[in-house]
Design an enzyme around this catalytic site. Structure first.
Site, mmCIF file in Angstrom:
data_model
loop_
_atom_site.group_PDB
_atom_site.id
_atom_site.type_symbol
_atom_site.label_atom_id
_atom_site.label_comp_id
_atom_site.label_asym_id
_atom_site.label_seq_id
_atom_site.Cartn_x
_atom_site.Cartn_y
_atom_site.Cartn_z
ATOM 1 N N HIS A 209 -1.367 7.340 2.509
ATOM 2 C CA HIS A 209 -2.748 7.173 2.971
ATOM 3 C C HIS A 209 -3.140 8.264 3.969
ATOM 4 O O HIS A 209 -3.854 8.007 4.936
ATOM 5 C CB HIS A 209 -2.949 5.796 3.608
ATOM 6 C CG HIS A 209 -2.925 4.673 2.603
ATOM 7 N ND1 HIS A 209 -1.896 4.503 1.711
ATOM 8 C CD2 HIS A 209 -3.790 3.656 2.357
ATOM 9 C CE1 HIS A 209 -2.131 3.443 0.953
ATOM 10 N NE2 HIS A 209 -3.268 2.914 1.317
ATOM 11 N N GLU B 278 5.568 0.420 14.545
ATOM 12 C CA GLU B 278 6.021 1.711 14.042
ATOM 13 C C GLU B 278 6.999 2.404 14.981
ATOM 14 O O GLU B 278 7.883 3.150 14.540
ATOM 15 C CB GLU B 278 4.809 2.594 13.768
ATOM 16 C CG GLU B 278 3.894 2.069 12.655
ATOM 17 C CD GLU B 278 2.915 0.976 13.096
ATOM 18 O OE1 GLU B 278 2.885 0.661 14.314
ATOM 19 O OE2 GLU B 278 2.190 0.440 12.250
ATOM 20 N N SER C 135 0.818 -1.217 0.000
ATOM 21 C CA SER C 135 0.000 0.000 0.000
ATOM 22 C C SER C 135 0.845 1.258 0.000
ATOM 23 O O SER C 135 0.487 2.233 -0.644
ATOM 24 C CB SER C 135 -0.914 0.078 1.227
ATOM 25 O OG SER C 135 -1.280 -1.168 1.698
ATOM 26 N N ASP D 55 -11.527 3.002 4.534
ATOM 27 C CA ASP D 55 -10.960 2.467 5.774
ATOM 28 C C ASP D 55 -11.551 3.153 7.013
ATOM 29 O O ASP D 55 -11.555 2.576 8.098
ATOM 30 C CB ASP D 55 -9.441 2.627 5.795
ATOM 31 C CG ASP D 55 -8.738 1.482 5.083
ATOM 32 O OD1 ASP D 55 -9.349 0.399 4.934
ATOM 33 O OD2 ASP D 55 -7.576 1.655 4.669
ATOM 34 N N PHE E 89 -0.019 6.116 11.530
ATOM 35 C CA PHE E 89 0.929 5.231 12.206
ATOM 36 C C PHE E 89 2.374 5.678 11.975
ATOM 37 O O PHE E 89 3.294 5.184 12.625
ATOM 38 C CB PHE E 89 0.686 3.782 11.771
ATOM 39 C CG PHE E 89 -0.787 3.419 11.795
ATOM 40 C CD1 PHE E 89 -1.566 3.786 12.881
ATOM 41 C CD2 PHE E 89 -1.389 2.773 10.732
ATOM 42 C CE1 PHE E 89 -2.936 3.499 12.911
ATOM 43 C CE2 PHE E 89 -2.756 2.484 10.753
ATOM 44 C CZ PHE E 89 -3.534 2.841 11.844
HETATM 45 C C1 LIG Z 1 -0.956 0.455 14.182
HETATM 46 C C2 LIG Z 1 -1.257 -0.113 12.857
HETATM 47 N N1 LIG Z 1 -0.253 -0.335 11.982
HETATM 48 C C3 LIG Z 1 -0.504 -0.839 10.755
HETATM 49 C C4 LIG Z 1 -1.774 -1.162 10.373
HETATM 50 C C5 LIG Z 1 -2.063 -1.737 8.984
HETATM 51 N N2 LIG Z 1 -2.454 -3.172 9.084
HETATM 52 C C6 LIG Z 1 -3.733 -3.553 9.089
HETATM 53 S S1 LIG Z 1 -3.918 -5.232 9.238
HETATM 54 C C7 LIG Z 1 -2.238 -5.457 9.259
HETATM 55 C C8 LIG Z 1 -1.657 -6.859 9.337
HETATM 56 C C9 LIG Z 1 -2.052 -7.523 10.583
HETATM 57 O O1 LIG Z 1 -1.750 -8.896 10.496
HETATM 58 P P1 LIG Z 1 -2.654 -9.939 11.276
HETATM 59 O O2 LIG Z 1 -2.952 -9.385 12.607
HETATM 60 O O3 LIG Z 1 -1.987 -11.247 11.220
HETATM 61 O O4 LIG Z 1 -4.010 -9.968 10.458
HETATM 62 P P2 LIG Z 1 -4.352 -10.908 9.194
HETATM 63 O O5 LIG Z 1 -3.474 -10.491 8.080
HETATM 64 O O6 LIG Z 1 -4.105 -12.295 9.619
HETATM 65 O O7 LIG Z 1 -5.781 -10.612 8.927
HETATM 66 C C10 LIG Z 1 -1.576 -4.235 9.171
HETATM 67 C C11 LIG Z 1 -0.127 -4.082 9.187
HETATM 68 C C12 LIG Z 1 -2.803 -0.903 11.305
HETATM 69 N N3 LIG Z 1 -4.082 -1.146 11.026
HETATM 70 N N4 LIG Z 1 -2.508 -0.405 12.532
#
Ligand SMILES: Cc1ncc(C[n+]2csc(CCOP(=O)(O)OP(=O)(O)O)c2C)c(N)n1
Ligand SMILES: Cc1ncc(C[n+]2csc(CCOP(=O)(O)OP(=O)(O)O)c2C)c(N)n1
Ligand SMILES: [Mg+2]
Ligand SMILES: [Mg+2]
Lengths: 301, 319, 301, 319
Positions: B112, B61, B40, B120, B86
């Site tokens: 973003h 982060e 992204s 979102d 973030f």
């Molecule tokens: C603080 C923060 N950093 C980055 C993100 C972007 N983000 C959303 S889901 C995700 C991956 C999370 O992985 P997981 O918890 O394993 O979820 P899955 O992919 O298995 O659904 C990220 C990095 C966020 N929502 N919040």
């Protein structure tokens, strides 16, 4: 099993509900064309168990003082929660078609009912890593008042990269809050890649143990296994428990299964149709609601 | 009035991505940090081209900013990438101590940003990041307006060797209207359209909205100057003062909270130098919600029509 | 031991230096009447080892490319670092009297030499929990360039409550950075109380192990024990190592020892005199510098 | 000119401490969270009096905000306590999502704010917290001026049942000059001294400095109005507008960065309503350093003499 859950469904119904939830997820995402497929599909079995067997709640009274508290820390998993809340009677099925659209209560990431979100949602999530602390606070507050409500919090595995989660885990261990059960969606996938490529979490169970938690591992796509795990978790006193539930991202849809690339994208219309055909309802599944199906039909054609 | 045309659409974050590839080639010290949102924020191309110079730190982060500081200390030029909220809000104290106070030349590249990120919803709509970064001493804050300017901003940021740089970009495809013939200098605003009745000072996606607004206004015989204030810190005070003196009425436009951002920077400065009627086109102290970028711009009052309205309002106040 | 440290002192000299450092800490704090006593005193042995035996550095050339990197993550421990840096020749002893005073390079919490801090300080600290990430970044950068420099980072135990530390620990484990050694000042004390009262950290070694680190436990007030531990840490390949060094807060001063209430307060003049009398230099200790002693004398009288 | 006298000295943080004890007695739902700085932020008295209602979360400010949110959800009234930088900057994103966006009525009580915290130096001198908190929707920001006002602010904050409150106080003992006969209402500024030539709008410790400055100015026949702007959000616009209209020149004074704080809030508002010459007495976009509070106030330009100078400067610009 205490009869406190309003459904207290039997195994076969839970399975059928999981399938129904999966179908709803696919339909919602086909309509919105924005949102997360993989994680939500993998969690349908767990959400079916939570809302149709485990949690104590009253969909018509979201502030019912005796309710259990459920926190979805990994807010991007919202579609599985939204589908489940609809099926559990928190809001009309037809509203599912508004996912991520302007003025919706189905915000891209969960918002609570008292702001602009759905009934049944206690607090906002979406910025990862914050749910554990909230759950610990709720558990401490309930314990203070000797209340029997139980607190559940669900984390993604990738989410465990966030340090705040470990702060909360440490606090829970320190206070031995045993009215708290954490669930980790251990699908070994996150956005960029598999978890061992992005940030190795293993040995994950050892981590929680070293933070003074009781650890139960189970198959999160196996309803009976998960139910047993949660029962065990709740039975353990003097420590918080975590259920590390192994799931498959995209579970139930052949071309999504175990593929991290489905973390955050919706199926296209053709892909959605294919997914729905793989998720055909069985004879036990008769949860059709006409307004919702009509909306779906407009997109699916 | 000069007409400024869009030569197609591309996302500003794509400008970041393309700049990274060039930097990667030109400078072996450039390294990139990813926080599990590589696709992204578009650092995936760099990660593929230079796998040894890409570091995944997971969804962490705060750690990312520290790791960047450490890499910087041993001579690397780290580019930390994340979504706006973030990138700025989550690791604020880490940025403050390990980067700004410690003068580390780390580039914080935030994609973003703004309400326009859309579906979102509020948690991902970074509307406070400029306010947060701008208040930090030793920080440079840049908010480019289109694909090319983003590319140039990212590339120029490498020349800042003391203190961090925060660069803010957006998800959606947006008009490309700057070209190589225009100068781009950090800290030096570009006056895109000359005008005499009022000045619109905009940053990021709002620059294009301001240009469109100026055209609408021109048809009503209102001559609006349009300034692209791509650098929010350090502020180009000279250009602002000149505009305030010459047009005696200002509108600022940004995809950000009304408090603390570009509008605030302009108001702070002019209160000290040359108090001038100013209207703020910005999100009015509220969180966002899900929706399409364009829908949200309208609902939250940061679309071109809002700029037009603000211009008319400020003209009524002009003395 | 490689002869890379500019002193490469023998055991007895290291002990003597530690005592000297303790005396300097007391004197500095008596003069400033502001700052942290407990932690710094507990760390004098470790700092003596680091700067007079372990670290590679050139006090007259702080950007020497072959230097080891040392990060004091728990910045409030600055007094022990400042005393050590003075004794190691990074700046004049007499400047110690400026601790925490306006225009000083001895900032209340460490600032780097290239801003307004002391030579030998690479980056600012004071806001807890940030040093591990920085150390990991430096270690990764050095490894990338196949450089032999080693990276050290020192954390307080209370500091380990901060989630960012666990993020950094996880990253280090993930990347198996073995040019990194962490040291934990395990004094079981933090500001409000003992660590088990404020936030239980045990089982601490298990935590690090579960985050893919090699763990070595030692007595941080025993110079030979600590030297062996660090040597072992550096010898382990394929993983980062942490030396969990048990120390006593306030070590060397009877009325401060193992008492968390000395975390952040300076000794009064009478208390300082008492402390200094308990820390009499032995015949090996002849590190007197007149300007510094004159300044001390003015306060001590 | 009314003379305002100091009735001894006490620290604002002591006002917090004493308020907590009263709240603890009055309301069994009040709970306090400590982040291993209980003595300094003065929540230790509450912890001793009500051990079951005090929660130590260790050195983990992000966790603290989440735990507070959870306690709030189950009906408690949580007071989260920390040093300014670690109360606002460190857990910014947690405050944003779990408290502000989620409308949790948590009180964030921040001690040791501003450069006047002194010898600890820059990392502990929270100079950006007002900017950070003010830009969050649904947040209330209060910066009381003395012991009693702090006590009243903390006690009144309990009545805010929707959204978080940030209350900022200071370490050192400072003059007590407000009394119970003065009204205290969140969002309603107090005009302490009437004046016609210029208005000094101050918050926190700068209110006392402003009073002293007004006396110096009075001796030079300059009539300065002094406004105690204890609530920075929501801003008391009416009082500001009246002052701007009547005195046509303003000075704002705060122990905070020049960007984003009280001065910025005033400038933003007046640019939209009534542009007015304004001078900013604030830390001029730099980090602090170790030193005594009073020394730093002088060195960094936020002492009473700086207010006097700023008044003279703004009077030269007055139209
Ligand atoms: C603080 C923060 N950093 C980055 C993100 C972007 N983000 C959303 S889901 C995700 C991956 C999370 O992985 P997981 O918890 O394993 O979820 P899955 O992919 O298995 O659904 C990220 C990095 C966020 N929502 N919040
Ligand atoms: C982020 C942050 N939160 C709080 C503080 C205040 N603080 C300084 S030292 C300290 C205790 C740390 O305990 P430990 O690391 O064990 O140090 P010791 O008391 O042993 O010296 C705290 C809470 C800080 N400096 N930074
Ligand atoms: Mg996952
Ligand atoms: Mg300790």
């Amino acid at each position: 099993m205490p009869a406190s859950n309003p459904h207290n469904s039997e195994m076969r119904d839970l399975q059928e509900m999981a399938r129904q939830i999966r179908r709803d997820i696919i339909k919602m995402l086909m309509i919105s064309q924005s949102g997360h497929s993989g994680g939500p599909l993998g969690l349908a079995d767990i959400f079916s168990c939570l809302y149709f067997r485990i949690l104590k709640y009253d969909p018509s009274n979201v502030t019912w003082p005796e309710r259990d508290y459920f926190f979805l820390s990994a807010g991007h998993l919202a579609p599985v929660w939204y589908a489940t809340l609809a099926r559990a009677g928190f809001y009309p099925l037809s509203e599912m078609s508004t996912l991520r659209k302007i003025n919706t209560r189905l915000q891209g990431h969960p918002a609570p009912w008292y702001t602009h979100g759905l009934p049944g949602i206690e607090i906002a999530s979406g910025s990862l890593g914050q749910g554990m602390s909230i759950a610990v606070g709720a558990a401490l507050g309930l314990r203070m008042d000797r209340k029997p409500n139980h607190v559940y919090v669900l984390h993604g595995d990738g989410e465990l990269d966030e340090g705040q989660v470990w702060e909360g885990i440490m606090t829970a261990g320190h206070y031995s809050v045993d009215n708290l059960t954490a669930i980790v969606d251990r699908n070994f996938c996150q956005i960029d890649n598999r978890t061992d490529k992005v940030m190795e979490l293993e040995p994950l169970a050892d981590k929680w143990r070293a933070f003074r938690w009781n650890v139960i591992e189970c198959d999160g796509n196996d309803i009976s296994d998960f139910l047993v795990a949660v029962e065990e978790a709740k039975a353990i006193k003097g420590k918080p428990s975590v259920v590390i539930a192994k799931t498959f991202m995209g579970k139930g849809v052949s071309f999504m299964e175990d593929d991290y690339r489905w973390h955050g994208v919706p199926p296209g219309i053709e892909q959605g149709k294919q997914a729905l055909s793989e998720l055909e309802p069985t004879k036990f599944g008769d949860f059709v609601e006409f307004e919702w199906e009509k909306q779906v039909a407009e997109v699916v054609k | 009035m000069t007409t400024i045309e869009s030569k197609g659409e591309k996302a500003t974050r794509q400008g970041f991505s393309d700049a990274l590839l060039e930097l990667g080639k030109e400078n072996p010290d450039v390294v990139v940090l990813g926080g599990d949102v590589s696709g992204s924020v578009k650092v995936d191309a760099f990660a593929k081209a230079y796998p040894d110079r890409f570091f995944s730190v997971g969804v962490a982060e705060a750690d990312m900013m520290g790791v960047a500081a450490g890499l910087s200390l041993v001579g690397k030029i780290p580019i930390a990438s994340a979504y706006g909220e973030f990138a700025a809000g989550r690791p604020f104290d880490q940025i403050r101590q390990s980067l700004a106070y410690s003068e580390m030349p780390v580039k914080i590249c935030a994609s973003h940003c703004g309400i326009t990120v859309g579906p979102d919803g509020a948690t991902h709509q970074s509307l406070e990041d400029v306010a947060l970064m701008r208040v930090l001493p030793r920080m440079t804050v840049i908010c480019p307006c289109d694909y090319l300017e983003t590319k140039r901003a990212v590339k120029s940021s490498i020349s800042i060797t003391k203190g961090p740089v925060y660069i803010r970009f957006f998800r959606d495809n947006t008009p490309m209207f700057t070209d190589e013939s225009m100068s781009f200098e950090i800290g030096k605003a570009n006056t895109l359209i000359d005008g005499t009745d009022v000045t619109i000072i905009a940053a990021g996606l709002q620059v294009w909205e301001a240009i469109q607004a100026a055209e609408v206004l021109a048809a009503e015989r209102i001559s609006a100057r349009v300034i692209n204030m791509h650098t929010i810190k350090p502020l180009d005070k000279k250009t602002i003062l000149k505009a305030a003196q010459e047009t005696r009425a200002l509108v600022t436009a940004e995809d950000h909270q009304i408090h603390g951002g570009l509008g605030s920077a302009v108001a702070e400065y002019l209160a000290q130098e040359h108090p001038t009627p100013q209207e703020f086109v910005a999100v009015n102290d509220t969180f966002g919600e899900s929706g399409k970028g364009a829908e949200l711009m309208k609902k939250y009052g940061i679309a071109r029509e809002d700029i037009v309205k603000a211009v008319k309002k400020v003209l009524r106040r002009k003395k």
